[in-house]
Design a protein around this motif. Structure first.
Motif, PDB file in Angstrom:
ATOM      1  N   TYR A 215       0.847  -1.188   0.000  1.00 56.30           N
ATOM      2  CA  TYR A 215       0.000   0.000   0.000  1.00 56.30           C
ATOM      3  C   TYR A 215       0.887   1.244   0.000  1.00 56.30           C
ATOM      4  O   TYR A 215       1.751   1.405   0.857  1.00 56.30           O
ATOM      5  CB  TYR A 215      -0.920   0.013   1.220  1.00 56.30           C
ATOM      6  CG  TYR A 215      -1.810  -1.194   1.308  1.00 56.30           C
ATOM      7  CD1 TYR A 215      -2.827  -1.403   0.379  1.00 56.30           C
ATOM      8  CD2 TYR A 215      -1.621  -2.148   2.315  1.00 56.30           C
ATOM      9  CE1 TYR A 215      -3.644  -2.518   0.447  1.00 56.30           C
ATOM     10  CE2 TYR A 215      -2.437  -3.273   2.395  1.00 56.30           C
ATOM     11  CZ  TYR A 215      -3.433  -3.448   1.454  1.00 56.30           C
ATOM     12  OH  TYR A 215      -4.234  -4.568   1.523  1.00 56.30           O
ATOM     13  N   SER A 217       1.002   5.660  -1.293  1.00 58.16           N
ATOM     14  CA  SER A 217       0.353   6.846  -1.851  1.00 58.16           C
ATOM     15  C   SER A 217       1.003   7.270  -3.156  1.00 58.16           C
ATOM     16  O   SER A 217       0.518   8.168  -3.830  1.00 58.16           O
ATOM     17  CB  SER A 217       0.451   8.003  -0.849  1.00 58.16           C
ATOM     18  OG  SER A 217       1.812   8.360  -0.653  1.00 58.16           O
ATOM     19  N   ALA A 257      -5.314   4.411  -3.497  1.00 61.02           N
ATOM     20  CA  ALA A 257      -4.445   5.092  -2.526  1.00 61.02           C
ATOM     21  C   ALA A 257      -4.416   6.600  -2.732  1.00 61.02           C
ATOM     22  O   ALA A 257      -3.359   7.205  -2.893  1.00 61.02           O
ATOM     23  CB  ALA A 257      -3.037   4.508  -2.571  1.00 61.02           C
ATOM     24  N   ALA A 351      -0.178   4.637   4.583  1.00 60.64           N
ATOM     25  CA  ALA A 351       0.392   3.986   3.397  1.00 60.64           C
ATOM     26  C   ALA A 351       1.800   4.503   3.185  1.00 60.64           C
ATOM     27  O   ALA A 351       2.118   5.640   3.547  1.00 60.64           O
ATOM     28  CB  ALA A 351      -0.475   4.245   2.168  1.00 60.64           C
TER      29      ALA A 351
END
Length: 561
Positions: A215, A217, A257, A351
């Motif tokens: 995960y 961004s 995300a 994230a």
């Protein structure tokens, strides 16, 4: 000027990466030098374009350089290099002025008597309002402006959809070669042809490695390419254990995300548990305005304690017009997914967001190899220490682009011979792959175990387990790389797996918790390590440059590496 094809091209300066650091450097050099800027995809498709918050700089009369420096040092948890911090902070106003002159549409104050002043917001870890921004899409404003200027400049060649495979150094092509960069092998993604590009100077501005985690961004290109290439070429890396997790990314599969700017908390947004209670005050006296590492760990703790998938972020107590005016893009995106942030909280999770470590450089961006520079997230300048202060990232790109450009100009002022003709890429002994699934499988496995074992909270057992797995992957990837023609996915996987190992080895070598590195086996900070970096140095005597840990070592501030 744009080139899409070509082999054996030569430039004065080859800039690998088209974000703020790369484009700012190119623009500062292109009046006197022939510069090429290369990007893996479209020029804008990097982390700069998606940066929301802004650029920290002292403009408020109640603020000061010393205060900005103190906040940066506090966030960095005792590992910042004070000379790098001061250089960056004191260079901020000029960097903002330079961008304004180029045409970046920074938001101004709305009061009639102050419309010539920047509107300043505040983010976590900052003691004053000092974040200059362009609404809630600062990165887009900066990146699109820089791209427009680069496209219009006759001294800049733009190579879109090209990915660097490896650096070419004198040592690689001759046993007695010096440590000097000569260019790079570059894969043209439109034709799958590997080009040979020569240059007196190469600038790595490739960004970070957050895609090593499941995960993140970051956009897809954040695969640690520059760090991996520099390591294979013989550069040291530092502080790779400090991977920053942004505490608030929208928890929504359709959003891929989508980052929720820290500026929301700066303007009063509150982090809430599912029952609506606030919790940050139990973890830090600054509450919702604590630095990112503290907030991310707090959210991670509450999610594990309660067995929940996310927490909530609520700014709906502020007027709806205020929210729409200050966060138009975030509001619109959330609304498109069914969340009205003017009416209630939105779901968020942490994230992977930013690589605080990277290639060791001096204050001019120089690395261990002559002619090779590293700027922006790919570099470890000493600015961030164990944790980056919000909105210092774009600032670092701009300030170090200026210092590096000045150093490059000075070095090019003295005539030097052109690099000799470089050997072409040799793929005569490889074949087309009929097992691309191997790449896909290894990619998924790598990102999953990095998330599970090398994430926000670590332990020695988890790290050793991750190290065993990454060694197996690296061997398998190397076998695949040597036998089959390369493509974009294999190049990225090869780089990402190497960077994963650097992260794991760095984390195993730091026997304390500090900043972004938190381990259950050493939950406290060790005061004797407060002025120590974790440095990994390639061992040239063994094939593959396995990590040789020189860690932690006392830092030397201000000296060239």
């Amino acid at each position: 000027m744009t080139h899409s094809q070509g082999t054996d091209l030569h430039y004065d300066v080859l800039v690998i990466g088209s974000g703020a650091a790369g484009l700012a450097t190119a623009l500062r050099l292109a009046d006197t030098l022939r510069v090429a800027v290369m990007s893996k995809g479209p020029l804008h498709e990097g982390c700069t374009f998606y940066a929301q918050g802004g650029i920290s700089a002292v403009f408020d009369h109640q603020d000061s350089f010393d205060s900005h420096i103190a906040d940066t040092l506090n966030a960095g948890a005792g590992l910042n290099h004070t000379d790098a911090v001061r250089l960056t902070v004191e260079g901020a106003p000029e960097a903002i002025a330079w961008l304004s002159e180029l045409g970046v549409p920074f938001t101004r104050r709305s009061e009639p008597e102050h419309t010539d002043e920047y509107h300043l917001t505040r983010e976590g870890g900052h003691s004053h309002r000092r974040v200059v921004h362009a609404a809630d899409a600062t990165g887009r404003g900066v990146e699109t402006t820089l791209i427009e200027r680069a496209r219009a400049h006759p001294g800049i060649s733009l190579l879109e959809n090209h990915i660097a495979v490896d650096l070419i150094t004198a040592r690689k092509i001759a046993a007695d070669g010096s440590d000097r960069v000569l260019g790079a092998y570059v894969l043209d993604r439109s034709s799958d042809h590997v080009m040979t590009l020569s240059a007196r100077t190469v600038v790595l501005a490739t960004g970070g490695a957050s895609k090593v985690y499941l995960y993140t961004s970051n956009p897809d290109g954040a695969s640690g390419d520059g760090i991996a290439m520099a390591w294979r070429a013989g550069c040291r890396v530092a502080n790779m254990e400090f991977m920053q997790f942004h505490p608030t990314v929208l928890y929504e599969p359709r959003a891929k995300a989508f980052l929720i700017s820290e500026a929301l908390r700066g303007e009063g947004a509150r982090l809430l548990l599912p029952d609506g209670t606030r919790f940050m005050q139990h973890f830090d006296p600054r509450g919702d305005l604590a630095p990112r590492d503290i907030v991310a760990r707090a959210i991670d703790h509450e999610m594990k304690r309660l067995g929940i998938d996310n927490v909530h972020l609520d700014i709906s107590h502020r007027p709806a017009d205020f929210i729409r005016e200050h966060f138009p893009n975030i509001h619109a995106r959330c609304l498109s997914l069914g969340y009205d942030m003017t009416q209630g909280p939105i779901p968020v999770v942490p994230a992977a967001h930013y690589t605080c470590g990277g290639i060791v450089t001096d204050l001019d961006g120089r690395t261990d190899i002559e002619g090779l520079y590293a700027l922006g997230e790919v570099a470890c300048t000493g600015l961030h220490g164990a944790n980056r202060l919000a909105s210092n990232s774009l600032l670092e790109c701009l300030v170090f682009a200026k210092t590096a450009a000045a150093d490059i100009q000075q070095r090019h002022a003295t005539p030097s011979p052109l690099p000799s003709p470089l050997p072409p890429w040799d793929d005569s002994q490889v074949s087309d792959s009929d097992e691309e699934v191997v790449v896909t499988h290894n990619w998924a496995e790598l990102r999953r175990f990095m998330w599970d074992y090398v994430g926000i909270v670590r332990s020695s057992k988890r790290l050793r387990r991750a190290l065993s797995r990454v060694d197996l992957l690296l061997a398998e990837i190397d076998e695949y790389y040597r036998h089959f023609r390369i493509g974009n996915n294999l190049v990225e996987l090869r780089n990402l797996a190497l960077v994963a190992k650097l992260i794991i080895v760095s984390a195993l070598s730091r026997h304390e918790s500090r900043g972004l590195h938190f381990t259950l086996d050493f939950p406290e900070s060790d005061p004797t390590l407060e002025q120590c970096d974790t440095i990994l140095s390639p061992d040239r005597t063994r094939p593959g440059f396995p990590p040789q840990v020189v860690s932690p070592v006392a830092k030397t501030q201000g000296d060239p590496p």
